[in-house]
Design an enzyme around this catalytic site. Sequence first.
Site, PDB file in Angstrom:
ATOM      1  N   GLU A   1       0.886  -1.179   0.000  1.00 50.26           N
ATOM      2  CA  GLU A   1       0.000   0.000   0.000  1.00 50.26           C
ATOM      3  C   GLU A   1       0.913   1.215   0.000  1.00 50.26           C
ATOM      4  O   GLU A   1       1.770   1.347   0.869  1.00 50.26           O
ATOM      5  CB  GLU A   1      -0.920  -0.012   1.231  1.00 50.26           C
TER       6      GLU A   1
ATOM      7  N   CYS B   1      -1.230   9.012   4.534  1.00 52.37           N
ATOM      8  CA  CYS B   1      -1.306   8.654   3.118  1.00 52.37           C
ATOM      9  C   CYS B   1      -2.624   9.152   2.530  1.00 52.37           C
ATOM     10  O   CYS B   1      -2.731   9.418   1.345  1.00 52.37           O
ATOM     11  CB  CYS B   1      -1.193   7.151   2.958  1.00 52.37           C
TER      12      CYS B   1
END
Length: 541
Positions: free
Chosen positions: A293, A327
Amino acid sequence: MSNAYFNIQEPKNEPYFSFAPETPQRESLKKRLKELKSQVIEIPAIINGKEVRTSDTLDVSMPHNHKHKLATLYLCGEKEVNMAIEANLAAQKKWAAMPWEERVAIFQKAADLVTGPWRDTMNASTMLGQSKTPHQAEIEAAGELADFLRFGAWYLAKIMADQPYSPDGIWNRVEYRPLEGFVFALSPFNFTAIAGNLPSAPAMCGNVCLWKPSTESVYSNYFFMKILKEAGLPDGVINFVPGRGANVGDPVFASPHFSGLHFTGSEPTFNTLWQTIADNIGNYKTYPRIVGETGGKDFIFAHNSADIDALVVATIRAAFEYQGQKCSAASRMYVPISIWPQFKDKLLGEVAKIKVGDVEDFTNFMGAVIGKKAFESITGYIDHAREASDAEILAGGEYDDSVGYFIQPTVILAKNPKYRTMEEEIFGPVLTIYVYKDEEFEEAMDLCDTTSPFALTGAIFAKDRYVLKKMSDRFRQSAGNFYINEKPTGAVVNQQPFGGSRKSGTNDKAGSVINMLRWLSARSIKEARVAPKDWRYPYME
Ligand code: NAD
Protein backbone atom coordinates in the site's frame (compact mmCIF):
# COMPACT_ATOMS: atom_id res chain seq x y z
CA MET A 1 -6.11 -31.20 20.64
CA SER A 2 -9.19 -29.09 19.98
CA ASN A 3 -12.37 -31.04 20.44
CA ALA A 4 -14.94 -28.32 19.78
CA TYR A 5 -15.65 -25.41 17.42
CA PHE A 6 -14.55 -22.21 19.12
CA ASN A 7 -16.25 -18.90 18.45
CA ILE A 8 -14.51 -15.60 18.11
CA GLN A 9 -16.99 -12.96 19.17
CA GLU A 10 -17.48 -10.16 16.60
CA PRO A 11 -15.36 -7.35 18.05
CA LYS A 12 -16.37 -3.73 18.51
CA ASN A 13 -14.15 -0.84 17.50
CA GLU A 14 -12.13 0.42 20.45
CA PRO A 15 -13.66 3.67 21.81
CA TYR A 16 -11.31 6.67 22.04
CA PHE A 17 -10.48 8.75 25.09
CA SER A 18 -10.95 12.51 24.66
CA PHE A 19 -8.12 13.65 26.98
CA ALA A 20 -10.28 16.69 27.80
CA PRO A 21 -9.23 18.74 30.86
CA GLU A 22 -10.04 17.08 34.20
CA THR A 23 -10.23 13.57 32.72
CA PRO A 24 -8.08 10.94 34.49
CA GLN A 25 -6.73 9.75 31.14
CA ARG A 26 -5.25 13.18 30.47
CA GLU A 27 -3.27 13.13 33.72
CA SER A 28 -2.18 9.57 33.23
CA LEU A 29 -0.92 10.27 29.69
CA LYS A 30 0.96 13.37 30.83
CA LYS A 31 2.64 11.35 33.56
CA ARG A 32 3.80 8.72 31.08
CA LEU A 33 5.08 11.39 28.68
CA LYS A 34 7.19 12.81 31.49
CA GLU A 35 8.54 9.39 32.46
CA LEU A 36 9.50 8.43 28.92
CA LYS A 37 11.13 11.79 28.29
CA SER A 38 13.27 11.52 31.39
CA GLN A 39 15.12 8.43 30.15
CA VAL A 40 17.14 7.34 27.13
CA ILE A 41 16.33 3.74 26.29
CA GLU A 42 18.20 1.22 24.17
CA ILE A 43 16.48 -0.33 21.16
CA PRO A 44 18.17 -3.57 20.14
CA ALA A 45 16.99 -5.99 17.48
CA ILE A 46 14.92 -8.89 18.85
CA ILE A 47 15.90 -12.11 17.12
CA ASN A 48 14.65 -15.44 18.39
CA GLY A 49 13.46 -13.64 21.51
CA LYS A 50 16.97 -12.36 22.31
CA GLU A 51 18.21 -8.78 22.26
CA VAL A 52 20.88 -8.24 19.61
CA ARG A 53 23.15 -5.18 19.60
CA THR A 54 25.43 -4.12 16.75
CA SER A 55 28.23 -1.57 16.45
CA ASP A 56 26.16 0.53 14.04
CA THR A 57 24.00 2.89 16.15
CA LEU A 58 21.63 5.78 15.54
CA ASP A 59 20.22 8.37 17.93
CA VAL A 60 16.42 8.45 18.02
CA SER A 61 15.16 11.94 18.81
CA MET A 62 11.89 13.89 18.95
CA PRO A 63 10.83 15.58 15.69
CA HIS A 64 9.49 18.59 17.64
CA ASN A 65 12.67 18.92 19.71
CA HIS A 66 15.45 17.28 17.76
CA LYS A 67 18.10 17.85 20.41
CA HIS A 68 16.17 15.65 22.83
CA LYS A 69 17.35 12.06 22.53
CA LEU A 70 14.85 9.30 23.29
CA ALA A 71 16.81 6.20 22.45
CA THR A 72 19.91 4.57 21.03
CA LEU A 73 18.97 2.32 18.15
CA TYR A 74 21.12 -0.64 17.09
CA LEU A 75 20.97 -1.04 13.33
CA CYS A 76 21.03 -4.43 11.62
CA GLY A 77 22.73 -5.60 8.46
CA GLU A 78 23.26 -8.82 6.54
CA LYS A 79 24.54 -10.85 9.51
CA GLU A 80 21.51 -10.08 11.70
CA VAL A 81 19.10 -10.57 8.78
CA ASN A 82 20.50 -14.05 8.22
CA MET A 83 20.19 -14.80 11.94
CA ALA A 84 16.57 -13.64 11.83
CA ILE A 85 15.75 -15.77 8.78
CA GLU A 86 17.28 -18.79 10.50
CA ALA A 87 15.21 -18.10 13.61
CA ASN A 88 12.06 -17.67 11.51
CA LEU A 89 12.63 -20.97 9.73
CA ALA A 90 13.34 -22.78 12.99
CA ALA A 91 10.08 -21.48 14.50
CA GLN A 92 8.00 -22.14 11.41
CA LYS A 93 6.96 -25.77 11.81
CA LYS A 94 5.66 -25.50 15.34
CA TRP A 95 3.92 -22.18 14.71
CA ALA A 96 2.20 -23.38 11.54
CA ALA A 97 1.02 -26.52 13.35
CA MET A 98 -0.46 -24.52 16.23
CA PRO A 99 -4.30 -24.48 16.05
CA TRP A 100 -5.44 -21.14 14.66
CA GLU A 101 -7.50 -20.30 17.73
CA GLU A 102 -4.43 -20.66 19.95
CA ARG A 103 -2.48 -18.37 17.63
CA VAL A 104 -5.10 -15.63 17.52
CA ALA A 105 -5.48 -15.77 21.32
CA ILE A 106 -1.98 -14.25 21.55
CA PHE A 107 -2.96 -11.30 19.36
CA GLN A 108 -6.27 -10.80 21.15
CA LYS A 109 -4.32 -10.60 24.37
CA ALA A 110 -1.88 -8.15 22.74
CA ALA A 111 -4.89 -5.96 21.78
CA ASP A 112 -6.09 -5.92 25.38
CA LEU A 113 -2.59 -5.03 26.57
CA VAL A 114 -2.45 -2.18 24.03
CA THR A 115 -5.77 -0.72 25.20
CA GLY A 116 -5.18 -1.56 28.87
CA PRO A 117 -1.91 -1.42 30.80
CA TRP A 118 0.21 -0.34 27.80
CA ARG A 119 -2.15 2.31 26.41
CA ASP A 120 -0.30 5.29 27.88
CA THR A 121 3.02 3.91 26.69
CA MET A 122 1.76 3.36 23.14
CA ASN A 123 0.24 6.85 23.00
CA ALA A 124 3.12 8.64 24.71
CA SER A 125 5.81 6.93 22.62
CA THR A 126 3.89 7.72 19.42
CA MET A 127 3.52 11.35 20.50
CA LEU A 128 7.19 11.74 21.38
CA GLY A 129 8.73 9.68 18.61
CA GLN A 130 6.42 10.60 15.73
CA SER A 131 5.16 14.03 16.91
CA LYS A 132 1.47 13.18 17.11
CA THR A 133 -1.07 15.09 19.18
CA PRO A 134 -2.84 13.06 21.91
CA HIS A 135 -5.89 12.63 19.67
CA GLN A 136 -3.86 11.52 16.66
CA ALA A 137 -1.92 9.03 18.80
CA GLU A 138 -5.02 7.65 20.54
CA ILE A 139 -7.02 6.97 17.38
CA GLU A 140 -4.29 4.81 15.93
CA ALA A 141 -1.55 3.70 18.36
CA ALA A 142 -4.27 2.49 20.76
CA GLY A 143 -7.56 2.34 18.81
CA GLU A 144 -6.65 1.24 15.30
CA LEU A 145 -3.88 -1.10 16.41
CA ALA A 146 -6.23 -2.95 18.76
CA ASP A 147 -8.89 -3.03 16.03
CA PHE A 148 -6.45 -4.56 13.55
CA LEU A 149 -5.60 -7.33 16.03
CA ARG A 150 -9.15 -8.07 17.22
CA PHE A 151 -10.79 -7.95 13.81
CA GLY A 152 -7.91 -9.90 12.28
CA ALA A 153 -8.67 -12.75 14.68
CA TRP A 154 -12.36 -12.60 13.79
CA TYR A 155 -11.71 -12.50 10.03
CA LEU A 156 -9.45 -15.53 10.32
CA ALA A 157 -12.19 -17.45 12.12
CA LYS A 158 -14.61 -16.60 9.30
CA ILE A 159 -12.11 -17.71 6.65
CA MET A 160 -11.54 -21.04 8.39
CA ALA A 161 -15.29 -21.66 8.43
CA ASP A 162 -15.57 -21.02 4.68
CA GLN A 163 -15.77 -24.53 3.20
CA PRO A 164 -16.74 -25.87 -0.24
CA TYR A 165 -19.79 -27.85 -1.32
CA SER A 166 -19.68 -31.64 -1.04
CA PRO A 167 -21.97 -33.78 -3.25
CA ASP A 168 -23.17 -37.20 -2.11
CA GLY A 169 -20.35 -39.65 -1.52
CA ILE A 170 -17.62 -37.01 -1.40
CA TRP A 171 -16.22 -34.88 1.38
CA ASN A 172 -14.61 -31.65 0.09
CA ARG A 173 -12.58 -29.51 2.41
CA VAL A 174 -10.27 -26.53 2.16
CA GLU A 175 -7.38 -26.19 4.51
CA TYR A 176 -5.83 -22.72 4.92
CA ARG A 177 -2.08 -23.10 5.22
CA PRO A 178 0.48 -20.38 5.90
CA LEU A 179 3.01 -19.63 3.15
CA GLU A 180 6.13 -21.77 3.04
CA GLY A 181 9.09 -19.61 4.00
CA PHE A 182 8.99 -16.25 5.79
CA VAL A 183 7.08 -13.00 5.23
CA PHE A 184 8.96 -9.70 5.15
CA ALA A 185 6.94 -6.99 6.95
CA LEU A 186 8.25 -3.56 6.03
CA SER A 187 6.57 -0.63 7.74
CA PRO A 188 6.38 3.17 7.27
CA PHE A 189 6.89 5.87 9.91
CA ASN A 190 3.48 7.45 9.97
CA PHE A 191 1.21 4.93 11.75
CA THR A 192 2.12 2.81 14.76
CA ALA A 193 -1.00 0.76 13.99
CA ILE A 194 0.14 -0.08 10.47
CA ALA A 195 3.61 -0.98 11.75
CA GLY A 196 2.10 -3.36 14.30
CA ASN A 197 -0.34 -4.89 11.84
CA LEU A 198 2.13 -5.62 9.05
CA PRO A 199 3.85 -8.51 10.90
CA SER A 200 0.82 -9.44 13.03
CA ALA A 201 -1.71 -10.18 10.26
CA PRO A 202 0.50 -12.75 8.50
CA ALA A 203 1.62 -14.20 11.85
CA MET A 204 -2.00 -14.78 12.93
CA CYS A 205 -2.39 -16.78 9.73
CA GLY A 206 0.48 -19.04 10.82
CA ASN A 207 3.35 -17.32 9.00
CA VAL A 208 6.71 -16.40 10.47
CA CYS A 209 7.76 -12.79 9.86
CA LEU A 210 10.86 -10.69 9.65
CA TRP A 211 9.75 -7.17 10.61
CA LYS A 212 11.81 -4.14 9.69
CA PRO A 213 10.28 -1.04 11.26
CA SER A 214 11.05 2.45 9.98
CA THR A 215 13.95 4.06 11.86
CA GLU A 216 11.65 7.11 12.20
CA SER A 217 8.96 5.27 14.21
CA VAL A 218 11.09 2.59 15.84
CA TYR A 219 10.52 4.04 19.32
CA SER A 220 6.78 3.21 19.54
CA ASN A 221 7.24 0.09 17.41
CA TYR A 222 9.74 -1.34 19.91
CA PHE A 223 7.18 -1.06 22.70
CA PHE A 224 4.71 -3.01 20.57
CA MET A 225 7.33 -5.73 20.11
CA LYS A 226 7.55 -5.92 23.91
CA ILE A 227 3.75 -6.23 24.09
CA LEU A 228 3.82 -9.19 21.70
CA LYS A 229 6.36 -10.88 23.93
CA GLU A 230 4.22 -10.24 27.01
CA ALA A 231 1.19 -11.60 25.15
CA GLY A 232 3.04 -14.89 24.75
CA LEU A 233 4.28 -14.80 21.15
CA PRO A 234 6.81 -17.64 20.85
CA ASP A 235 10.42 -16.70 20.10
CA GLY A 236 11.36 -16.48 16.43
CA VAL A 237 7.80 -16.10 15.08
CA ILE A 238 8.26 -12.35 14.58
CA ASN A 239 11.82 -11.08 14.54
CA PHE A 240 12.29 -7.33 15.01
CA VAL A 241 15.12 -6.21 12.73
CA PRO A 242 15.55 -2.43 12.55
CA GLY A 243 17.98 -1.03 10.02
CA ARG A 244 18.47 1.17 7.02
CA GLY A 245 16.28 0.16 4.05
CA ALA A 246 18.47 -1.76 1.64
CA ASN A 247 20.85 -3.02 4.38
CA VAL A 248 17.99 -5.19 5.58
CA GLY A 249 16.02 -5.47 2.35
CA ASP A 250 18.80 -6.77 0.09
CA PRO A 251 19.73 -9.84 2.18
CA VAL A 252 16.03 -10.55 2.75
CA PHE A 253 15.30 -10.60 -0.97
CA ALA A 254 18.39 -12.73 -1.60
CA SER A 255 16.96 -15.56 0.53
CA PRO A 256 15.33 -18.46 -1.34
CA HIS A 257 12.89 -18.72 1.61
CA PHE A 258 11.39 -15.25 1.05
CA SER A 259 7.69 -15.94 0.45
CA GLY A 260 5.81 -12.68 0.88
CA LEU A 261 6.18 -8.92 1.24
CA HIS A 262 3.76 -7.00 3.46
CA PHE A 263 4.68 -3.40 2.73
CA THR A 264 3.30 0.05 3.39
CA GLY A 265 5.34 3.04 2.32
CA SER A 266 6.10 5.22 -0.64
CA GLU A 267 5.58 4.41 -4.29
CA PRO A 268 9.26 4.77 -5.35
CA THR A 269 10.32 2.37 -2.56
CA PHE A 270 7.68 -0.17 -3.58
CA ASN A 271 8.81 0.03 -7.22
CA THR A 272 12.40 -0.71 -6.15
CA LEU A 273 11.29 -3.64 -3.96
CA TRP A 274 9.11 -5.16 -6.70
CA GLN A 275 11.99 -4.82 -9.20
CA THR A 276 14.41 -6.52 -6.77
CA ILE A 277 11.95 -9.37 -6.23
CA ALA A 278 11.51 -9.71 -10.00
CA ASP A 279 15.29 -9.84 -10.48
CA ASN A 280 15.53 -12.67 -7.92
CA ILE A 281 12.44 -14.57 -8.98
CA GLY A 282 14.36 -17.61 -10.21
CA ASN A 283 15.89 -18.14 -6.74
CA TYR A 284 12.69 -18.40 -4.71
CA LYS A 285 11.18 -21.70 -3.65
CA THR A 286 7.69 -20.25 -3.95
CA TYR A 287 6.17 -17.34 -5.88
CA PRO A 288 6.14 -14.56 -3.30
CA ARG A 289 2.90 -12.78 -2.40
CA ILE A 290 3.39 -9.04 -2.83
CA VAL A 291 1.12 -6.71 -0.88
CA GLY A 292 2.04 -3.04 -0.99
CA GLU A 293 0.00 0.00 0.00
CA THR A 294 1.74 3.15 -1.19
CA GLY A 295 1.30 6.88 -1.69
CA GLY A 296 -1.57 9.19 -2.49
CA LYS A 297 -2.42 12.56 -3.98
CA ASP A 298 -5.77 12.65 -2.31
CA PHE A 299 -8.43 15.09 -3.44
CA ILE A 300 -11.44 17.00 -2.24
CA PHE A 301 -13.74 17.97 -5.09
CA ALA A 302 -16.49 20.48 -4.32
CA HIS A 303 -19.61 21.20 -6.34
CA ASN A 304 -21.33 24.56 -6.09
CA SER A 305 -24.13 22.97 -4.05
CA ALA A 306 -21.64 21.97 -1.30
CA ASP A 307 -22.21 22.92 2.34
CA ILE A 308 -19.40 25.41 2.80
CA ASP A 309 -19.00 25.06 6.56
CA ALA A 310 -18.75 21.27 6.31
CA LEU A 311 -16.26 21.69 3.48
CA VAL A 312 -14.05 23.99 5.57
CA VAL A 313 -13.94 21.59 8.53
CA ALA A 314 -13.21 18.58 6.33
CA THR A 315 -10.49 20.47 4.48
CA ILE A 316 -8.67 21.57 7.61
CA ARG A 317 -8.78 18.17 9.27
CA ALA A 318 -7.90 16.21 6.13
CA ALA A 319 -5.09 18.49 4.99
CA PHE A 320 -3.39 19.40 8.25
CA GLU A 321 -3.99 16.74 10.92
CA TYR A 322 -0.75 14.93 11.63
CA GLN A 323 0.96 17.64 9.57
CA GLY A 324 -0.46 16.21 6.34
CA GLN A 325 1.61 13.05 6.84
CA LYS A 326 -1.24 10.60 6.34
CA CYS A 327 -1.31 8.65 3.12
CA SER A 328 -4.97 9.75 2.95
CA ALA A 329 -4.31 13.46 3.62
CA ALA A 330 -6.07 15.85 1.26
CA SER A 331 -3.39 17.64 -0.71
CA ARG A 332 -5.29 18.94 -3.76
CA MET A 333 -8.67 20.48 -4.03
CA TYR A 334 -11.10 21.62 -6.71
CA VAL A 335 -13.51 24.44 -5.88
CA PRO A 336 -16.04 26.14 -8.21
CA ILE A 337 -15.57 29.87 -8.70
CA SER A 338 -19.12 30.70 -7.56
CA ILE A 339 -18.45 29.56 -3.97
CA TRP A 340 -14.72 30.34 -3.94
CA PRO A 341 -14.83 33.84 -2.32
CA GLN A 342 -16.99 32.63 0.56
CA PHE A 343 -15.06 29.36 1.00
CA LYS A 344 -11.69 31.10 0.78
CA ASP A 345 -12.57 33.64 3.49
CA LYS A 346 -13.80 30.98 5.88
CA LEU A 347 -10.94 28.57 5.20
CA LEU A 348 -8.18 31.14 5.58
CA GLY A 349 -9.87 32.52 8.69
CA GLU A 350 -9.79 29.07 10.30
CA VAL A 351 -6.29 28.15 9.10
CA ALA A 352 -5.00 31.30 10.79
CA LYS A 353 -6.24 29.87 14.12
CA ILE A 354 -4.27 26.61 13.87
CA LYS A 355 -1.53 26.30 16.47
CA VAL A 356 1.64 24.41 15.61
CA GLY A 357 4.16 23.31 18.23
CA ASP A 358 5.23 20.80 20.86
CA VAL A 359 2.67 17.98 21.08
CA GLU A 360 2.94 18.01 24.88
CA ASP A 361 1.13 21.35 24.77
CA PHE A 362 -2.39 19.99 24.29
CA THR A 363 -3.65 23.25 22.77
CA ASN A 364 -1.68 22.53 19.59
CA PHE A 365 -3.46 21.06 16.58
CA MET A 366 -0.21 20.22 14.76
CA GLY A 367 3.26 19.01 15.75
CA ALA A 368 6.45 18.77 13.70
CA VAL A 369 7.10 16.85 10.50
CA ILE A 370 8.97 13.61 11.00
CA GLY A 371 12.58 14.60 10.26
CA LYS A 372 15.17 16.66 8.44
CA LYS A 373 14.75 14.94 5.08
CA ALA A 374 10.96 15.43 5.12
CA PHE A 375 11.40 19.05 6.27
CA GLU A 376 13.73 19.83 3.38
CA SER A 377 11.55 18.12 0.82
CA ILE A 378 8.31 19.83 1.95
CA THR A 379 9.84 23.28 2.29
CA GLY A 380 11.35 22.81 -1.19
CA TYR A 381 7.78 22.63 -2.55
CA ILE A 382 6.81 25.74 -0.59
CA ASP A 383 9.83 27.68 -1.89
CA HIS A 384 9.02 26.59 -5.43
CA ALA A 385 5.47 27.90 -5.06
CA ARG A 386 6.74 31.21 -3.70
CA GLU A 387 8.75 31.73 -6.87
CA ALA A 388 6.32 30.22 -9.40
CA SER A 389 4.26 32.42 -11.71
CA ASP A 390 1.42 29.88 -11.81
CA ALA A 391 1.02 29.48 -8.04
CA GLU A 392 0.36 31.77 -5.10
CA ILE A 393 0.72 31.07 -1.37
CA LEU A 394 -2.54 32.11 0.31
CA ALA A 395 -1.73 31.00 3.86
CA GLY A 396 1.26 29.68 5.81
CA GLY A 397 4.49 29.18 3.92
CA GLU A 398 6.62 29.79 7.02
CA TYR A 399 8.86 27.15 8.54
CA ASP A 400 11.54 26.86 11.20
CA ASP A 401 13.73 23.90 12.16
CA SER A 402 15.80 25.52 14.90
CA VAL A 403 14.09 23.51 17.68
CA GLY A 404 11.86 21.06 15.83
CA TYR A 405 10.83 20.49 12.23
CA PHE A 406 7.90 22.89 12.23
CA ILE A 407 6.03 23.92 9.09
CA GLN A 408 2.96 26.14 9.21
CA PRO A 409 -0.20 24.87 7.50
CA THR A 410 0.16 26.11 3.94
CA VAL A 411 -2.51 26.78 1.32
CA ILE A 412 -1.43 27.31 -2.29
CA LEU A 413 -3.65 28.56 -5.09
CA ALA A 414 -2.69 26.92 -8.39
CA LYS A 415 -3.46 28.93 -11.50
CA ASN A 416 -2.36 25.96 -13.56
CA PRO A 417 -4.24 22.73 -12.65
CA LYS A 418 -1.11 20.73 -13.43
CA TYR A 419 1.16 22.80 -11.20
CA ARG A 420 3.55 20.38 -9.49
CA THR A 421 1.96 20.60 -6.04
CA MET A 422 -1.33 19.48 -7.67
CA GLU A 423 0.41 16.36 -9.01
CA GLU A 424 3.14 15.09 -6.68
CA GLU A 425 2.83 13.54 -3.22
CA ILE A 426 4.35 16.08 -0.79
CA PHE A 427 3.53 14.34 2.50
CA GLY A 428 3.38 17.52 4.54
CA PRO A 429 0.97 20.28 5.59
CA VAL A 430 0.55 21.73 2.10
CA LEU A 431 -2.81 21.96 0.35
CA THR A 432 -3.12 23.19 -3.23
CA ILE A 433 -6.44 24.47 -4.57
CA TYR A 434 -7.52 24.88 -8.16
CA VAL A 435 -10.56 27.04 -8.79
CA TYR A 436 -12.68 25.93 -11.76
CA LYS A 437 -15.44 27.66 -13.68
CA ASP A 438 -18.87 26.26 -12.73
CA GLU A 439 -19.73 25.63 -16.37
CA GLU A 440 -16.55 23.54 -16.70
CA PHE A 441 -17.62 21.06 -14.02
CA GLU A 442 -17.18 18.03 -16.34
CA GLU A 443 -13.73 19.14 -17.48
CA ALA A 444 -12.74 19.75 -13.86
CA MET A 445 -13.76 16.19 -12.94
CA ASP A 446 -11.63 14.89 -15.84
CA LEU A 447 -8.72 16.93 -14.56
CA CYS A 448 -9.13 15.57 -11.04
CA ASP A 449 -9.20 12.00 -12.31
CA THR A 450 -6.17 12.30 -14.60
CA THR A 451 -3.83 14.73 -12.81
CA SER A 452 -2.06 12.30 -10.48
CA PRO A 453 -0.90 8.71 -10.91
CA PHE A 454 -2.36 7.79 -7.49
CA ALA A 455 -5.86 6.63 -6.56
CA LEU A 456 -5.91 6.32 -2.77
CA THR A 457 -8.57 8.55 -1.22
CA GLY A 458 -10.92 11.22 -2.51
CA ALA A 459 -13.90 13.17 -1.21
CA ILE A 460 -16.78 14.87 -2.98
CA PHE A 461 -18.96 17.59 -1.51
CA ALA A 462 -22.42 18.45 -2.88
CA LYS A 463 -26.02 18.60 -1.73
CA ASP A 464 -27.54 17.85 -5.14
CA ARG A 465 -28.12 14.06 -5.27
CA TYR A 466 -27.96 13.84 -9.10
CA VAL A 467 -24.60 15.51 -8.93
CA LEU A 468 -23.37 13.22 -6.16
CA LYS A 469 -24.30 10.19 -8.26
CA LYS A 470 -22.59 11.63 -11.32
CA MET A 471 -19.40 12.40 -9.39
CA SER A 472 -19.40 9.03 -7.71
CA ASP A 473 -19.57 7.32 -11.13
CA ARG A 474 -16.97 9.60 -12.71
CA PHE A 475 -14.48 8.94 -9.86
CA ARG A 476 -15.05 5.19 -9.72
CA GLN A 477 -11.38 4.43 -10.40
CA SER A 478 -9.93 7.59 -8.84
CA ALA A 479 -9.87 6.43 -5.22
CA GLY A 480 -9.92 3.13 -3.32
CA ASN A 481 -11.46 4.93 -0.32
CA PHE A 482 -14.13 7.36 -1.47
CA TYR A 483 -15.98 9.79 0.78
CA ILE A 484 -19.24 11.67 0.24
CA ASN A 485 -19.65 14.89 2.22
CA GLU A 486 -16.96 13.61 4.58
CA LYS A 487 -13.20 14.17 4.91
CA PRO A 488 -11.03 11.63 3.06
CA THR A 489 -8.98 10.60 6.14
CA GLY A 490 -9.64 8.51 9.24
CA ALA A 491 -10.64 5.10 7.84
CA VAL A 492 -11.75 2.72 10.60
CA VAL A 493 -11.04 -1.02 10.63
CA ASN A 494 -14.09 -3.09 9.66
CA GLN A 495 -15.94 0.06 8.57
CA GLN A 496 -13.92 1.40 5.63
CA PRO A 497 -11.35 -1.25 4.59
CA PHE A 498 -8.33 0.76 3.48
CA GLY A 499 -6.31 0.81 0.26
CA GLY A 500 -6.04 2.43 -3.13
CA SER A 501 -5.41 1.35 -6.69
CA ARG A 502 -3.38 2.64 -9.65
CA LYS A 503 0.01 3.74 -8.19
CA SER A 504 -1.38 3.71 -4.64
CA GLY A 505 -0.78 0.01 -4.25
CA THR A 506 -2.17 -3.45 -4.67
CA ASN A 507 -5.42 -2.50 -2.83
CA ASP A 508 -5.43 -5.56 -0.60
CA LYS A 509 -7.39 -3.58 2.00
CA ALA A 510 -5.55 -3.54 5.31
CA GLY A 511 -7.77 -4.71 8.16
CA SER A 512 -10.07 -6.90 6.10
CA VAL A 513 -10.65 -10.49 5.02
CA ILE A 514 -9.13 -9.55 1.64
CA ASN A 515 -5.79 -8.87 3.29
CA MET A 516 -5.85 -11.96 5.52
CA LEU A 517 -6.46 -14.19 2.49
CA ARG A 518 -3.17 -13.00 0.98
CA TRP A 519 -1.26 -14.69 3.83
CA LEU A 520 -2.91 -18.05 3.37
CA SER A 521 -2.31 -20.73 0.78
CA ALA A 522 -5.36 -22.96 0.42
CA ARG A 523 -5.12 -26.74 0.08
CA SER A 524 -8.20 -28.39 -1.44
CA ILE A 525 -8.90 -31.86 -0.13
CA LYS A 526 -11.32 -34.29 -1.83
CA GLU A 527 -12.12 -37.52 -0.07
CA ALA A 528 -14.20 -40.29 -1.66
CA ARG A 529 -16.32 -42.33 0.74
CA VAL A 530 -16.80 -45.30 -1.57
CA ALA A 531 -14.27 -45.34 -4.38
CA PRO A 532 -15.29 -46.65 -7.88
CA LYS A 533 -14.14 -50.18 -8.64
CA ASP A 534 -14.49 -50.15 -12.46
CA TRP A 535 -12.41 -47.75 -14.62
CA ARG A 536 -14.87 -47.95 -17.63
CA TYR A 537 -17.59 -45.29 -18.16
CA PRO A 538 -21.23 -46.19 -19.06
CA TYR A 539 -21.01 -44.48 -22.50
CA MET A 540 -18.45 -47.08 -23.49
CA GLU A 541 -21.00 -49.88 -23.32
P1 NAD B 1 9.30 4.82 2.76
O1 NAD B 1 8.94 4.23 1.44
O2 NAD B 1 10.38 5.84 2.76
O3 NAD B 1 9.74 3.69 3.77
C1 NAD B 1 8.91 2.58 4.10
C2 NAD B 1 9.78 1.48 4.67
O4 NAD B 1 10.58 0.94 3.61
C3 NAD B 1 10.76 1.96 5.74
O5 NAD B 1 10.85 0.98 6.76
C4 NAD B 1 12.06 2.09 4.98
O6 NAD B 1 13.21 1.96 5.80
C5 NAD B 1 11.94 0.91 4.03
N1 NAD B 1 12.79 0.96 2.83
C6 NAD B 1 13.08 2.01 2.04
N2 NAD B 1 13.88 1.62 1.03
C7 NAD B 1 14.09 0.28 1.17
C8 NAD B 1 14.83 -0.71 0.47
N3 NAD B 1 15.50 -0.41 -0.64
N4 NAD B 1 14.82 -1.99 0.93
C9 NAD B 1 14.12 -2.30 2.03
N5 NAD B 1 13.42 -1.40 2.75
C10 NAD B 1 13.40 -0.13 2.33
O7 NAD B 1 7.95 5.43 3.37
P2 NAD B 1 7.76 6.32 4.69
O8 NAD B 1 8.35 7.68 4.44
O9 NAD B 1 8.18 5.58 5.90
O10 NAD B 1 6.17 6.44 4.72
C11 NAD B 1 5.47 7.39 4.00
C12 NAD B 1 4.90 6.81 2.72
O11 NAD B 1 4.03 5.71 3.02
C13 NAD B 1 4.03 7.80 1.95
O12 NAD B 1 4.28 7.68 0.58
C14 NAD B 1 2.61 7.36 2.29
O13 NAD B 1 1.64 7.74 1.33
C15 NAD B 1 2.77 5.88 2.38
N6 NAD B 1 1.72 5.27 3.19
C16 NAD B 1 0.72 4.59 2.55
C17 NAD B 1 -0.32 4.03 3.26
C18 NAD B 1 -1.40 3.27 2.58
O14 NAD B 1 -2.15 2.56 3.25
N7 NAD B 1 -1.54 3.36 1.26
C19 NAD B 1 -0.34 4.14 4.65
C20 NAD B 1 0.70 4.82 5.29
C21 NAD B 1 1.72 5.39 4.54
